[in-house]
Design a protein around this motif. Structure first.
Motif, PDB file in Angstrom:
ATOM      1  N   THR A   1       0.854  -1.181   0.000  1.00 12.96           N
ATOM      2  CA  THR A   1       0.000   0.000   0.000  1.00 12.96           C
ATOM      3  C   THR A   1       0.893   1.234   0.000  1.00 12.96           C
ATOM      4  O   THR A   1       1.853   1.316   0.779  1.00 12.96           O
ATOM      5  N   GLN A   2       0.588   2.172  -0.883  1.00 13.84           N
ATOM      6  CA  GLN A   2       1.434   3.346  -1.073  1.00 13.84           C
ATOM      7  C   GLN A   2       1.160   4.387   0.001  1.00 13.84           C
ATOM      8  O   GLN A   2       0.003   4.762   0.238  1.00 13.84           O
ATOM      9  N   VAL A   3       2.221   4.858   0.621  1.00 10.88           N
ATOM     10  CA  VAL A   3       2.145   5.975   1.564  1.00 10.88           C
ATOM     11  C   VAL A   3       2.977   7.109   0.991  1.00 10.88           C
ATOM     12  O   VAL A   3       4.165   6.925   0.700  1.00 10.88           O
ATOM     13  N   THR A   4       2.349   8.251   0.805  1.00  6.40           N
ATOM     14  CA  THR A   4       3.038   9.418   0.282  1.00  6.40           C
ATOM     15  C   THR A   4       2.881  10.566   1.262  1.00  6.40           C
ATOM     16  O   THR A   4       1.755  10.931   1.613  1.00  6.40           O
ATOM     17  N   VAL A   5       4.003  11.102   1.721  1.00  3.57           N
ATOM     18  CA  VAL A   5       3.998  12.203   2.676  1.00  3.57           C
ATOM     19  C   VAL A   5       4.517  13.443   1.963  1.00  3.57           C
ATOM     20  O   VAL A   5       5.643  13.449   1.465  1.00  3.57           O
ATOM     21  N   SER A   6       3.692  14.463   1.930  1.00  4.81           N
ATOM     22  CA  SER A   6       4.065  15.698   1.240  1.00  4.81           C
ATOM     23  C   SER A   6       4.508  16.752   2.250  1.00  4.81           C
ATOM     24  O   SER A   6       4.109  16.727   3.414  1.00  4.81           O
ATOM     25  N   SER A   7       5.310  17.678   1.758  1.00  7.12           N
ATOM     26  CA  SER A   7       5.816  18.740   2.642  1.00  7.12           C
ATOM     27  C   SER A   7       4.805  19.854   2.804  1.00  7.12           C
ATOM     28  O   SER A   7       3.837  19.955   2.060  1.00  7.12           O
TER      29      SER A   7
END
Length: 120
Positions: A114-120
């Motif tokens: 499962t993709q986890v994407t953390v943005s700034s």
């Protein structure tokens, strides 16, 4: 043989939280240790955390230094599910997250993750 399916990933801002789910079928997680792993683009897959779901082992856990104090692994044997609560997420936590099961060693087959994407 236990089959595992990951879910719960998504896009979140830095500092936010996500909860991942590892749902088991085909066998009970009571016979295994369950681990969460992640693989970021261009990097090797790494272990994030693991928990022993074996009855009598009292749910012993292990965490990678990078996630200690921010991530918490837990299991619900009645629901045959392992969770990964991720708090205070950082951009460097961006990765595909996988769960795996071990009786004596981690299995060679991996799910979709499962993709986890953390943005700034």
């Amino acid at each position: 043989e236990v089959q595992l399916v990951e879910s719960g990933g998504g896009l979140v801002q830095a500092g936010g939280s996500l909860r991942l789910f590892c749902a088991a079928s085909g066998d009970t997680i009571n016979d295994y240790a369950i681990g969460w792993f992640r693989q970021a683009p261009g990097k090797e897959r790494e272990e994030v955390t693991e928990v022993s779901c074996v009855s009598g082992i009292d749910g012993s856990t292990h965490y990678a230094d990078a996630v200690k104090g921010r991530f918490t692994i837990s299991s619900d044997n009645a629901k045959n599910t392992v969770y990964l609560q991720m708090n205070s997420l950082k951009e460097e936590d961006t990765a595909v997250y996988y769960c795996n099961a071990a009786d004596s060693m981690w299995r060679d087959d991996w799910g979709q993750g499962t993709q986890v994407t953390v943005s700034s």
